[in-house]
Design a protein around this motif. Sequence first.
Motif, PDB file in Angstrom:
ATOM      1  N   ARG A  51       0.830  -1.201   0.000  1.00  0.00           N
ATOM      2  CA  ARG A  51       0.000   0.000   0.000  1.00  0.00           C
ATOM      3  C   ARG A  51       0.868   1.256   0.000  1.00  0.00           C
ATOM      4  O   ARG A  51       0.572   2.258   0.634  1.00  0.00           O
ATOM      5  CB  ARG A  51      -0.967   0.005   1.181  1.00  0.00           C
ATOM      6  CG  ARG A  51      -1.906  -1.185   1.220  1.00  0.00           C
ATOM      7  CD  ARG A  51      -3.011  -0.991   2.242  1.00  0.00           C
ATOM      8  NE  ARG A  51      -3.960   0.038   1.794  1.00  0.00           N
ATOM      9  CZ  ARG A  51      -4.802   0.678   2.620  1.00  0.00           C
ATOM     10  NH1 ARG A  51      -4.795   0.411   3.915  1.00  0.00           N
ATOM     11  NH2 ARG A  51      -5.624   1.583   2.151  1.00  0.00           N
ATOM     12  N   ARG A  52       1.956   1.179  -0.718  1.00  0.00           N
ATOM     13  CA  ARG A  52       2.879   2.291  -0.896  1.00  0.00           C
ATOM     14  C   ARG A  52       3.080   2.521  -2.388  1.00  0.00           C
ATOM     15  O   ARG A  52       2.825   1.635  -3.202  1.00  0.00           O
ATOM     16  CB  ARG A  52       4.227   1.990  -0.236  1.00  0.00           C
ATOM     17  CG  ARG A  52       4.166   1.820   1.280  1.00  0.00           C
ATOM     18  CD  ARG A  52       3.801   3.141   1.963  1.00  0.00           C
ATOM     19  NE  ARG A  52       3.841   3.036   3.409  1.00  0.00           N
ATOM     20  CZ  ARG A  52       2.799   2.707   4.168  1.00  0.00           C
ATOM     21  NH1 ARG A  52       1.625   2.429   3.594  1.00  0.00           N
ATOM     22  NH2 ARG A  52       2.901   2.666   5.481  1.00  0.00           N
ATOM     23  N   PRO A  53       3.564   3.706  -2.799  1.00  0.00           N
ATOM     24  CA  PRO A  53       3.851   3.940  -4.219  1.00  0.00           C
ATOM     25  C   PRO A  53       4.845   2.919  -4.751  1.00  0.00           C
ATOM     26  O   PRO A  53       5.758   2.497  -4.038  1.00  0.00           O
ATOM     27  CB  PRO A  53       4.441   5.351  -4.229  1.00  0.00           C
ATOM     28  CG  PRO A  53       3.898   6.006  -3.009  1.00  0.00           C
ATOM     29  CD  PRO A  53       3.794   4.920  -1.982  1.00  0.00           C
ATOM     30  N   TYR A  54       4.690   2.552  -6.011  1.00  0.00           N
ATOM     31  CA  TYR A  54       5.548   1.537  -6.602  1.00  0.00           C
ATOM     32  C   TYR A  54       7.020   1.953  -6.625  1.00  0.00           C
ATOM     33  O   TYR A  54       7.908   1.152  -6.339  1.00  0.00           O
ATOM     34  CB  TYR A  54       5.106   1.231  -8.036  1.00  0.00           C
ATOM     35  CG  TYR A  54       3.930   0.292  -8.116  1.00  0.00           C
ATOM     36  CD1 TYR A  54       4.112  -1.085  -7.991  1.00  0.00           C
ATOM     37  CD2 TYR A  54       2.648   0.772  -8.334  1.00  0.00           C
ATOM     38  CE1 TYR A  54       3.031  -1.961  -8.079  1.00  0.00           C
ATOM     39  CE2 TYR A  54       1.561  -0.094  -8.420  1.00  0.00           C
ATOM     40  CZ  TYR A  54       1.755  -1.455  -8.286  1.00  0.00           C
ATOM     41  OH  TYR A  54       0.691  -2.315  -8.360  1.00  0.00           O
ATOM     42  N   ASN A  55       7.282   3.209  -6.995  1.00  0.00           N
ATOM     43  CA  ASN A  55       8.668   3.676  -7.112  1.00  0.00           C
ATOM     44  C   ASN A  55       8.693   5.202  -7.062  1.00  0.00           C
ATOM     45  O   ASN A  55       7.662   5.854  -7.205  1.00  0.00           O
ATOM     46  CB  ASN A  55       9.308   3.138  -8.396  1.00  0.00           C
ATOM     47  CG  ASN A  55       8.640   3.682  -9.647  1.00  0.00           C
ATOM     48  OD1 ASN A  55       8.800   4.846  -9.996  1.00  0.00           O
ATOM     49  ND2 ASN A  55       7.860   2.830 -10.335  1.00  0.00           N
ATOM     50  N   PRO A  56       9.876   5.799  -6.868  1.00  0.00           N
ATOM     51  CA  PRO A  56       9.959   7.252  -6.724  1.00  0.00           C
ATOM     52  C   PRO A  56       9.940   8.026  -8.032  1.00  0.00           C
ATOM     53  O   PRO A  56      10.003   9.254  -8.014  1.00  0.00           O
ATOM     54  CB  PRO A  56      11.301   7.436  -6.009  1.00  0.00           C
ATOM     55  CG  PRO A  56      12.117   6.284  -6.457  1.00  0.00           C
ATOM     56  CD  PRO A  56      11.166   5.138  -6.593  1.00  0.00           C
ATOM     57  N   MET A  57       9.847   7.337  -9.165  1.00  0.00           N
ATOM     58  CA  MET A  57       9.869   8.017 -10.448  1.00  0.00           C
ATOM     59  C   MET A  57       8.467   8.304 -10.993  1.00  0.00           C
ATOM     60  O   MET A  57       8.321   8.981 -12.007  1.00  0.00           O
ATOM     61  CB  MET A  57      10.674   7.214 -11.468  1.00  0.00           C
ATOM     62  CG  MET A  57      12.111   6.956 -11.035  1.00  0.00           C
ATOM     63  SD  MET A  57      13.065   8.474 -10.772  1.00  0.00           S
ATOM     64  CE  MET A  57      14.315   7.902  -9.627  1.00  0.00           C
ATOM     65  N   VAL A  58       7.430   7.761 -10.351  1.00  0.00           N
ATOM     66  CA  VAL A  58       6.056   8.138 -10.679  1.00  0.00           C
ATOM     67  C   VAL A  58       5.626   9.223  -9.695  1.00  0.00           C
ATOM     68  O   VAL A  58       6.238   9.416  -8.640  1.00  0.00           O
ATOM     69  CB  VAL A  58       5.104   6.932 -10.628  1.00  0.00           C
ATOM     70  CG1 VAL A  58       5.440   5.930 -11.719  1.00  0.00           C
ATOM     71  CG2 VAL A  58       5.128   6.259  -9.258  1.00  0.00           C
ATOM     72  N   ASN A  59       4.549   9.932 -10.020  1.00  0.00           N
ATOM     73  CA  ASN A  59       4.147  11.079  -9.197  1.00  0.00           C
ATOM     74  C   ASN A  59       3.886  10.709  -7.749  1.00  0.00           C
ATOM     75  O   ASN A  59       4.293  11.421  -6.830  1.00  0.00           O
ATOM     76  CB  ASN A  59       2.915  11.741  -9.799  1.00  0.00           C
ATOM     77  CG  ASN A  59       3.214  12.469 -11.095  1.00  0.00           C
ATOM     78  OD1 ASN A  59       4.291  12.308 -11.675  1.00  0.00           O
ATOM     79  ND2 ASN A  59       2.275  13.268 -11.561  1.00  0.00           N
ATOM     80  N   ALA A  60       3.200   9.588  -7.525  1.00  0.00           N
ATOM     81  CA  ALA A  60       2.881   9.204  -6.154  1.00  0.00           C
ATOM     82  C   ALA A  60       4.141   9.004  -5.332  1.00  0.00           C
ATOM     83  O   ALA A  60       4.235   9.446  -4.167  1.00  0.00           O
ATOM     84  CB  ALA A  60       2.036   7.930  -6.146  1.00  0.00           C
ATOM     85  N   GLY A  61       5.142   8.350  -5.930  1.00  0.00           N
ATOM     86  CA  GLY A  61       6.396   8.137  -5.223  1.00  0.00           C
ATOM     87  C   GLY A  61       7.166   9.421  -5.012  1.00  0.00           C
ATOM     88  O   GLY A  61       7.765   9.643  -3.947  1.00  0.00           O
ATOM     89  N   ALA A  62       7.159  10.292  -6.005  1.00  0.00           N
ATOM     90  CA  ALA A  62       7.902  11.549  -5.900  1.00  0.00           C
ATOM     91  C   ALA A  62       7.274  12.480  -4.872  1.00  0.00           C
ATOM     92  O   ALA A  62       7.994  13.219  -4.175  1.00  0.00           O
ATOM     93  CB  ALA A  62       7.965  12.227  -7.258  1.00  0.00           C
TER      94      ALA A  62
END
Length: 332
Positions: A113-124
């Motif tokens: 239940r966390r963003p997939y990675n920091p390169m998509v908006n949710a992760g950033a």
Amino acid sequence: MADADGDGEFGVDRILADIHGLVAQNTGGEVADYIPELSKMDPTPFGIAVTTVGGAVHGIGDTQAPFTIQSTSKAFTYCMALEAIGRAKVLERVGVEPSGDPFNAIEFDPVTRRPYNPMVNAGAITVAGILRDVHGDAAFDEVLARLSAAAGRRLVLDEAVYRSEAATGHRNRAIGHLLVSVGALAEPMEPALDLYFRQCSISVTARDLATMAATIANMGDQPVTGREVFDIAAVRDTQAVMFTCGMYDYSGNWAYDVGVPAKSGVGGGIMGVVNRQLGIGTFSPRLDRKGNSVRGVESFRLLSAELGLHAFDLTNPGSAFVDSFFAGAGRS
């Protein structure tokens, strides 16, 4: 005006000129229109720049034309977050798996239940929250100072683009509220979102991106000034995520065709890192349906093929450190 630094060492200037002339004929794609200020961009500028880890700079075309860094900033803020709170704590809040979804998808890992990675908006946005937690109101000043150090010059905020993003970024606000609901982002979420809008609105050039990429390629040391900008461990992890996730839902094809860690932005820039060798920056505002610069992608593909830059290409000489380390070892 064309920028062609250097003396043509190894024919780089000739290669860049040939690729620029060929790719300039491609007028496909459209400028980003979901941010009103970006829709006003002139679609015609096109520049390619290369900076080596030794500090040599080569360029062709509109390498000094300013544009906003947009999602390319995500690589640098992720690197800063890794330094600030450590790898384990960052991984608790944002993962490192490719999502296969568009950059602005409202999707989280169903297990964590966390963003997939920091390169998509949710992760950033989550990473921006981490930097706000650490630096408070000074967070943007820290981001701007670090990116400026990597570029080797003082960068500035494009106020018009920032205001445009802040006024119309409703989807990112929705992502921010969902991040709070799953515990990935602390309340209030507005300061983190504001930092995200600001970091995306920093003005850069293709030449800046090439030098910033060369800073990463040089294990965090700025190749012209010699200043240590990023921690070497954070640089390694950042490159890994750039390689697998940096080109949105085109990342798999990019790894297959181009084979270098990279990050794109909807302002028209693409930054590529050839580890321990050089950095590449391109700028052309027309984007494909995945949000990547059409001319930028084609330029990287041709450069990779011409110079043997693909990580798994037999012509890639790889790390000089590895060569020297094993030079005296016997073979069994």
